[in-house]
Design a protein around this motif. Structure first.
Motif, PDB file in Angstrom:
ATOM      1  N   ILE A  24     -62.048 -36.007   1.242  1.00  0.00           N
ATOM      2  CA  ILE A  24     -63.184 -35.244   1.787  1.00  0.00           C
ATOM      3  C   ILE A  24     -63.096 -33.784   1.356  1.00  0.00           C
ATOM      4  N   ASP A  25     -61.883 -33.229   1.252  1.00  0.00           N
ATOM      5  CA  ASP A  25     -61.742 -31.822   0.869  1.00  0.00           C
ATOM      6  C   ASP A  25     -62.243 -31.612  -0.559  1.00  0.00           C
ATOM      7  N   GLU A  26     -61.954 -32.570  -1.425  1.00  0.00           N
ATOM      8  CA  GLU A  26     -62.392 -32.454  -2.825  1.00  0.00           C
ATOM      9  C   GLU A  26     -63.923 -32.551  -2.892  1.00  0.00           C
ATOM     10  N   ILE A  27     -64.483 -33.416  -2.068  1.00  0.00           N
ATOM     11  CA  ILE A  27     -65.953 -33.528  -2.026  1.00  0.00           C
ATOM     12  C   ILE A  27     -66.563 -32.237  -1.478  1.00  0.00           C
ATOM     13  N   ALA A  28     -65.947 -31.712  -0.411  1.00  0.00           N
ATOM     14  CA  ALA A  28     -66.472 -30.476   0.221  1.00  0.00           C
ATOM     15  C   ALA A  28     -66.430 -29.311  -0.749  1.00  0.00           C
ATOM     16  N   ALA A  29     -65.422 -29.317  -1.636  1.00  0.00           N
ATOM     17  CA  ALA A  29     -65.267 -28.199  -2.590  1.00  0.00           C
ATOM     18  C   ALA A  29     -66.412 -28.161  -3.593  1.00  0.00           C
ATOM     19  N   ALA A  30     -67.184 -29.239  -3.635  1.00  0.00           N
ATOM     20  CA  ALA A  30     -68.326 -29.259  -4.571  1.00  0.00           C
ATOM     21  C   ALA A  30     -69.522 -28.535  -3.960  1.00  0.00           C
ATOM     22  N   THR A  31     -69.342 -28.042  -2.723  1.00  0.00           N
ATOM     23  CA  THR A  31     -70.460 -27.353  -2.052  1.00  0.00           C
ATOM     24  C   THR A  31     -70.038 -25.927  -1.680  1.00  0.00           C
ATOM     25  N   LYS A  32     -71.003 -25.110  -1.301  1.00  0.00           N
ATOM     26  CA  LYS A  32     -70.690 -23.756  -0.813  1.00  0.00           C
ATOM     27  C   LYS A  32     -70.544 -23.778   0.718  1.00  0.00           C
ATOM     28  N   ARG A  33     -70.606 -24.980   1.326  1.00  0.00           N
ATOM     29  CA  ARG A  33     -70.556 -25.074   2.788  1.00  0.00           C
ATOM     30  C   ARG A  33     -69.490 -26.080   3.249  1.00  0.00           C
ATOM     31  N   GLU A  71     -65.408 -44.092  11.568  1.00  0.00           N
ATOM     32  CA  GLU A  71     -64.315 -43.120  11.406  1.00  0.00           C
ATOM     33  C   GLU A  71     -64.937 -41.779  11.052  1.00  0.00           C
ATOM     34  N   ILE A  72     -64.638 -40.770  11.863  1.00  0.00           N
ATOM     35  CA  ILE A  72     -65.142 -39.418  11.596  1.00  0.00           C
ATOM     36  C   ILE A  72     -63.999 -38.654  10.920  1.00  0.00           C
ATOM     37  N   VAL A  73     -64.160 -38.351   9.628  1.00  0.00           N
ATOM     38  CA  VAL A  73     -63.042 -37.770   8.873  1.00  0.00           C
ATOM     39  C   VAL A  73     -63.223 -36.249   8.771  1.00  0.00           C
ATOM     40  N   ARG A  74     -62.254 -35.504   9.335  1.00  0.00           N
ATOM     41  CA  ARG A  74     -62.373 -34.051   9.329  1.00  0.00           C
ATOM     42  C   ARG A  74     -61.605 -33.486   8.134  1.00  0.00           C
ATOM     43  N   GLY A  75     -62.320 -32.686   7.308  1.00  0.00           N
ATOM     44  CA  GLY A  75     -61.646 -32.005   6.213  1.00  0.00           C
ATOM     45  C   GLY A  75     -60.933 -30.775   6.740  1.00  0.00           C
ATOM     46  N   LYS A  76     -60.131 -30.143   5.872  1.00  0.00           N
ATOM     47  CA  LYS A  76     -59.386 -28.971   6.378  1.00  0.00           C
ATOM     48  C   LYS A  76     -60.352 -27.826   6.703  1.00  0.00           C
ATOM     49  N   VAL A  79     -63.987 -42.753  15.929  1.00  0.00           N
ATOM     50  CA  VAL A  79     -62.584 -42.334  15.970  1.00  0.00           C
ATOM     51  C   VAL A  79     -62.383 -41.203  14.963  1.00  0.00           C
ATOM     52  N   VAL A  80     -61.772 -40.103  15.422  1.00  0.00           N
ATOM     53  CA  VAL A  80     -61.545 -38.962  14.527  1.00  0.00           C
ATOM     54  C   VAL A  80     -60.301 -39.238  13.672  1.00  0.00           C
ATOM     55  N   SER A  81     -60.452 -39.026  12.349  1.00  0.00           N
ATOM     56  CA  SER A  81     -59.330 -39.257  11.439  1.00  0.00           C
ATOM     57  C   SER A  81     -59.096 -38.010  10.604  1.00  0.00           C
ATOM     58  N   GLY A  82     -57.833 -37.802  10.225  1.00  0.00           N
ATOM     59  CA  GLY A  82     -57.538 -36.740   9.271  1.00  0.00           C
ATOM     60  C   GLY A  82     -57.942 -37.203   7.879  1.00  0.00           C
TER      61      GLY A  82
END
Ligand code: T1G
Length: 688
Positions: free
Chosen positions: A418-427, A447-452, A474-477
């Motif tokens: 998810i962090d790598e995907i998030a890095a493709a955005t400005k948000r 599964e709700i996956v929280r990025g850093k 369920v919240v997952s890392g």
């Protein structure tokens, strides 16, 4: 009158004593409340100015039943329970009326059944859900409900543990009256009416009268209808015994018999497991350290990709009343998606679950577009495109440009970072994973996956959205495979190791399904998920446990992809079970044996069933423990919920973590007989 912090008695005039349960959040009839309630009932019984007692509940609820927390501490002789309250009512000649506004469940409904009359508002629901906790109604429900509505209907209602809406309860003659509001005022009109104790009634069978053989026939039929005791049916069989007592015994003996059966269940591992699941599920939304923030309001959603998953996710939003736009460029995909949507809603109408009008409204709340420019006003987007990082990063960059800055961008990825995907955005603060399980509109797990970088508001919104979508969220890392799939790979690896030691996949599946209680065995699950998916993941993620399964690569090379290709670990034949029934395949067993021989794996084909269960469940527990240690999972209970709702782990074993703890406890107590069943000695009850 008497005032305490859990229940209060006031005089309403005309000889009416109003007793109000006020024990938020659900007016649970815990030991402490019952200790206050018994003297209030006895005081009313002795008071010559009182002719009628009306029970009601505060907090928009009558009562959610006995306090489930109490069951881990056995009652002492001094403990007061719902049974003591009801016995005090039975000793009194006053008229008792239940004024129900909200839920009256379990012991709460049993309190109402002990009343002479029952009035409820139309939004109320009544029910005896104890079976879901591995219990049976232990305050007279198994004796009174059969007397009120017949043994057959009562047994069905208690076996299902269903909640019955007030109008339906009125039709079943469980309620005397349903009102739009003010149940207390309506109940007070019954003041002075003659007593009408259910305990004085006789139980009718409620089935076509089979004469002499009626009861044994009905009872035998019921015992055959429910799962075996060791397969989660322990409470069901005891419930049937209790209802048989309601048919055959005088009330007093049935009341005592019910108590004995309840006491057997409340100490059973199956009930402990189901009570653990009850509370674990209610812990899920509590995220330690998450600052309290208001969730973003989700008024409009979008889904990228109209494949099976994307369509299922769109249906989930539509069913929750959230309009959703599906972005899809391929016409044939749109057509297929529309067909799936239409088919699903038509099925609901045919099943009587939805009106034609509602189905039409919901289906029409799903629109299709080809261009991202249509997404300017959506509050959340769920990406459900092909499981490839480059493809996902391109989609998220486009979403970043096309949606409003406060929109949340979610990926339905099942394993990617998810962090790598998030890095493709400005948000990145607005990015999280929403991993739905196929079929998305059927499977409850999310599964709700929280990025850093996922912000507290984004995570809070994800959790609130999960509730709105009626998912078990369920919240997952953010780690490979998150929670469920990460453990699945270890579980499958262990199953394949057993196969490499000479145990057939068919036997392993049979043991894990028929003996332990899984919905499906590990090899059937792999064939259902698709061996190509497993193989793709193992090739693309270095060091994953799947790298240890050469057989999967071999099978994929041979085009054996699982159910979808007609062959995987098993064979599938369209003429057998609609192509979904796993048929053992000697060719695969020979291939496994050959690979094991080449790898020099020692053979151990006579491993016991118990050892198969122990190794497979230990693989789950060990990988789950690692997820808790590394913070990917917040609690062991969260992992149990993931596996019960997402992978068919038998709820009466409480989930992999609870089960492992229970096995360890038994072993620590020197009980090394590996038990898959939880039947205690069913002592023949010589007398009630
Ligand atoms: N005991 C203890 N706590 C309970 C409880 C109960 N019966 N019911 C709910 N809670 C807690 C729950 O853990 C949560 O706590 C909070 O209340 C809100 O619950 C003698 C033996 C009533 C339909 O099985 O079905 O009676 O997380 O999130 O969605 O024969 O709760 O806030 O700390 O579920 O509005 C039988 C179980 C008991 C009903 C409300 N009764 N409860 O749903 O709230 S055994 C049940 C429910 C018994 C007798 C037998 C639902 C609800 P926290 P919630 P909700």
């Amino acid at each position: 009158m008497s005032d305490s912090n859990k229940v209060r008695a006031t005089d309403a005039g005309d000889g009416i004593r109003l007793i109000t349960l006020d024990n938020p959040p659900v007016n649970a009839l815990g030991y402490a409340l019952c200790a206050e309630l018994v003297p209030l009932v006895e005081a009313a019984a002795k008071d010559a100015t009182v002719n009628t007692v009306v029970f009601t509940g505060a907090n928009g609820m009558f009562s959610g039943g006995a306090d489930v927390n109490d069951f881990s501490t056995p009652p002492t002789a001094e403990t007061k329970t719902v049974r003591d309250v009801i016995e005090a009512m039975e000793r009194s000649n006053k008229t008792f009326v239940a004024a129900i506004d909200g839920n009256a469940l379990g012991g709460g409904f049993e309190l109402a059944l002990a009343c002479d009359y029952r009035v409820a508002t139309s939004k109320s629901r009544v029910g005896l859900p104890e079976i879901k906790l591995g219990l049976l109604p232990g305050a007279g429900g198994t004796q009174r409900l059969p007397r009120l509505i017949g043994a057959n209907d009562a047994l069905q209602m208690m076996l299902k543990g269903e909640m019955v809406k007030a109008p339906d309860a009125l039709a079943k003659k469980i309620l005397d009256e349903v009102v739009e509001s003010d149940a207390v005022a309506a109940a007070e009109k019954y003041a002075g009416k003659p007593k009408r104790r259910i305990s004085a009634m006789k139980t009718e069978l409620g089935v076509a009268n089979l004469g002499l053989f009626a009861t044994p026939f009905v009872v035998a039929q019921a015992h055959m209808m429910v799962p075996l005791e060791e397969n989660g049916g322990f409470a069901a069989h005891k419930l049937i015994d209790a209802v048989q007592a309601a048919i055959e015994l005088p009330f007093a003996r049935g009341w005592a018999r019910e108590m004995r059966l309840f006491m057997e269940l409340v100490v059973s591992p199956q009930s402990a497991a189901l009570r653990h699941v009850f509370f674990a599920e209610r812990e899920l939304s509590k995220v330690p350290g998450l600052p309290k923030t208001e969730p973003l309001e989700i008024k409009k959603a979008a889904v990228i990709g109209a494949g099976t998953m994307g369509t299922g996710i769109a249906i989930v939003f539509a069913e929750a009343g959230i309009p959703v736009t599906v972005i899809e460029t391929k016409d044939e995909a749109v057509e297929k998606s529309r067909e799936m949507i239409f088919g699903m809603f038509k099925y609901q109408v045919d099943k009587g679950r939805l009106s034609q009008e509602d189905a039409w409204k919901r289906a029409n709340s799903i629109s299709f577009e080809t261009d991202f420019s249509e997404l300017g006003d959506v509050d959340i987007v769920v990406e459900a495109v092909f499981e490839s990082m480059p493809v996902k990063k391109e989609v998220f960059a486009k979403l970043d440009a096309a949606t409003k800055p406060e929109a949340i961008l979610a990926s339905n990825t099942s394993t990617l970072d998810i962090d790598e995907i998030a890095a493709a955005t400005k948000r990145p603060g607005k990015v999280l994973g929403l991993h739905f399980f196929a079929p998305a509109n059927i499977m409850k797990l999310l599964e709700i996956v929280r990025g850093k970088e996922t912000s507290p508001q984004t995570l809070t919104t994800g959790i609130a959205l999960g509730k709105k979508l009626r998912k078990v969220a369920v919240v997952s890392g953010n780690a490979f495979g998150f929670i469920g799939n990460r453990m699945l790979f270890e579980y499958e690896a262990q199953a394949v190791q057993l196969a490499e030691e000479g145990v057939s996949p068919a036997r392993i599946d049979k043991v894990m399904k028929a003996k332990f209680g899984f919905a499906m065995g590990p090899f059937a699950v792999a064939d259902l998920s698709g061996l190509d998916v497993y193989n793709f993941i193992s090739q693309s993620q270095h060091g994953t446990p799947l790298g240890r399964i050469p057989i999967i690569a071999k099978l994929v090379e041979q085009g054996r992809l699982g159910q979808k290709s007609g062959a995987g670990f098993f064979k599938y034949d369209k003429a057998v079970g609609k192509g979904r029934e796993a048929i053992p395949d000697p060719e695969v067993e020979q291939l496994i044996a050959q690979l094991a021989k080449e790898a020099g794996i020692p053979q151990n084909p006579n491993v016991t069933d118990e050892e198969i269960i122990a190794r497979c469940t230990r693989a789950l527990a060990d990988s789950g423990a690692e997820l808790v240690r590394t913070g990917v999972a917040l609690r062991p209970g969260d992992i149990d919920i993931v596996w019960i709702y997402g992978y068919g782990f038998p709820p009466h074993h409480g989930g992999p973590m609870h089960y492992a703890k229970e096995v360890a406890l038994r072993q620590a107590q020197g009980d090394n007989t590996p038990k898959t069943s939880h039947t205690t000695e069913t002592k023949e009850l010589t007398h009630a």
